[in-house]
Design a protein around this motif. Structure first.
Motif, PDB file in Angstrom:
ATOM      1  N   ILE A 153       3.620  -3.908   1.977  1.00 30.89           N
ATOM      2  CA  ILE A 153       4.273  -2.684   2.196  1.00 30.89           C
ATOM      3  C   ILE A 153       4.422  -2.000   3.694  1.00 30.89           C
ATOM      4  O   ILE A 153       3.120  -2.290   4.584  1.00 30.89           O
ATOM      5  CB  ILE A 153       3.309  -1.453   1.471  1.00 30.89           C
ATOM      6  N   ILE A 154       5.692  -1.742   4.129  1.00 31.79           N
ATOM      7  CA  ILE A 154       6.048  -1.113   5.289  1.00 31.79           C
ATOM      8  C   ILE A 154       6.087   0.353   5.340  1.00 31.79           C
ATOM      9  O   ILE A 154       7.175   0.721   4.449  1.00 31.79           O
ATOM     10  CB  ILE A 154       7.123  -2.002   6.013  1.00 31.79           C
ATOM     11  N   CYS A 155       5.288   0.992   5.719  1.00 30.88           N
ATOM     12  CA  CYS A 155       5.349   2.539   5.825  1.00 30.88           C
ATOM     13  C   CYS A 155       4.840   3.162   7.104  1.00 30.88           C
ATOM     14  O   CYS A 155       3.863   2.904   7.310  1.00 30.88           O
ATOM     15  CB  CYS A 155       4.605   3.098   4.520  1.00 30.88           C
ATOM     16  N   SER A 156       5.781   3.789   7.856  1.00 31.06           N
ATOM     17  CA  SER A 156       5.474   4.133   9.108  1.00 31.06           C
ATOM     18  C   SER A 156       4.424   5.213   8.892  1.00 31.06           C
ATOM     19  O   SER A 156       3.721   5.574   9.972  1.00 31.06           O
ATOM     20  CB  SER A 156       6.723   4.709  10.074  1.00 31.06           C
ATOM     21  N   SER A 157       4.223   6.150   7.891  1.00 29.21           N
ATOM     22  CA  SER A 157       3.134   7.076   7.731  1.00 29.21           C
ATOM     23  C   SER A 157       2.588   6.946   6.932  1.00 29.21           C
ATOM     24  O   SER A 157       1.601   7.967   6.345  1.00 29.21           O
ATOM     25  CB  SER A 157       4.067   8.437   7.763  1.00 29.21           C
ATOM     26  N   CYS A 158       2.236   5.954   6.327  1.00 25.13           N
ATOM     27  CA  CYS A 158       1.143   5.292   5.317  1.00 25.13           C
ATOM     28  C   CYS A 158       0.054   4.750   5.875  1.00 25.13           C
ATOM     29  O   CYS A 158       0.274   3.905   6.779  1.00 25.13           O
ATOM     30  CB  CYS A 158       1.722   4.616   3.957  1.00 25.13           C
ATOM     31  N   ASP A 159      -1.066   4.642   5.164  1.00 28.57           N
ATOM     32  CA  ASP A 159      -2.270   3.700   5.571  1.00 28.57           C
ATOM     33  C   ASP A 159      -2.443   2.953   4.324  1.00 28.57           C
ATOM     34  O   ASP A 159      -3.330   2.988   3.510  1.00 28.57           O
ATOM     35  CB  ASP A 159      -3.374   4.505   5.806  1.00 28.57           C
ATOM     36  N   ASN A 184       8.401  -5.770   1.626  1.00 33.28           N
ATOM     37  CA  ASN A 184       9.117  -7.040   1.880  1.00 33.28           C
ATOM     38  C   ASN A 184       8.114  -8.217   1.537  1.00 33.28           C
ATOM     39  O   ASN A 184       6.950  -8.008   1.450  1.00 33.28           O
ATOM     40  CB  ASN A 184       9.375  -7.185   3.403  1.00 33.28           C
ATOM     41  N   LEU A 185       8.722  -9.502   1.643  1.00 30.30           N
ATOM     42  CA  LEU A 185       8.075 -10.723   1.347  1.00 30.30           C
ATOM     43  C   LEU A 185       7.700 -11.181   2.767  1.00 30.30           C
ATOM     44  O   LEU A 185       8.723 -11.460   3.670  1.00 30.30           O
ATOM     45  CB  LEU A 185       8.825 -11.706   0.501  1.00 30.30           C
TER      46      LEU A 185
END
Length: 85
Positions: free
Chosen positions: A62-68, A46-47
């Motif tokens: 970057i929005i990712c619940s399981s990423c770093d 998202n911006l």
């Protein structure tokens, strides 16, 4: 300190009731290849924007619940100047 505010959600574009400003429309074109929703509510790009050194800087995040993922190291102002953070 960088304060972050959601500006544009690539996954919910059709839910935006108001037309984006010229600035946001231009930024969406600039970041069009990066903004995406690979898997809704799992990984999205998202911006966002934040104030850095007195300037409002826009950047894809970057929005990712399981990423770093690390936040981006640069963004753009509405007058298309690149700012390093």
């Amino acid at each position: 300190m960088l304060s972050i505010t959601l500006l544009f959600s690539a996954c919910k574009e059709k839910d935006i009731a108001l037309a984006p400003s010229d600035c946001l429309a231009n930024l969406k074109k600039l970041y069009n290849k990066e903004l995406k929703c690979t898997e809704k509510n799992k990984i999205e790009v998202n911006l966002y924007n934040g104030i850095y050194d007195g300037a409002l800087v826009h950047f894809p995040m970057i929005i990712c619940s399981s990423c770093d993922y690390m936040p981006p190291k640069e963004g753009h102002t509405c007058d298309n100047k690149k700012n390093s953070v």
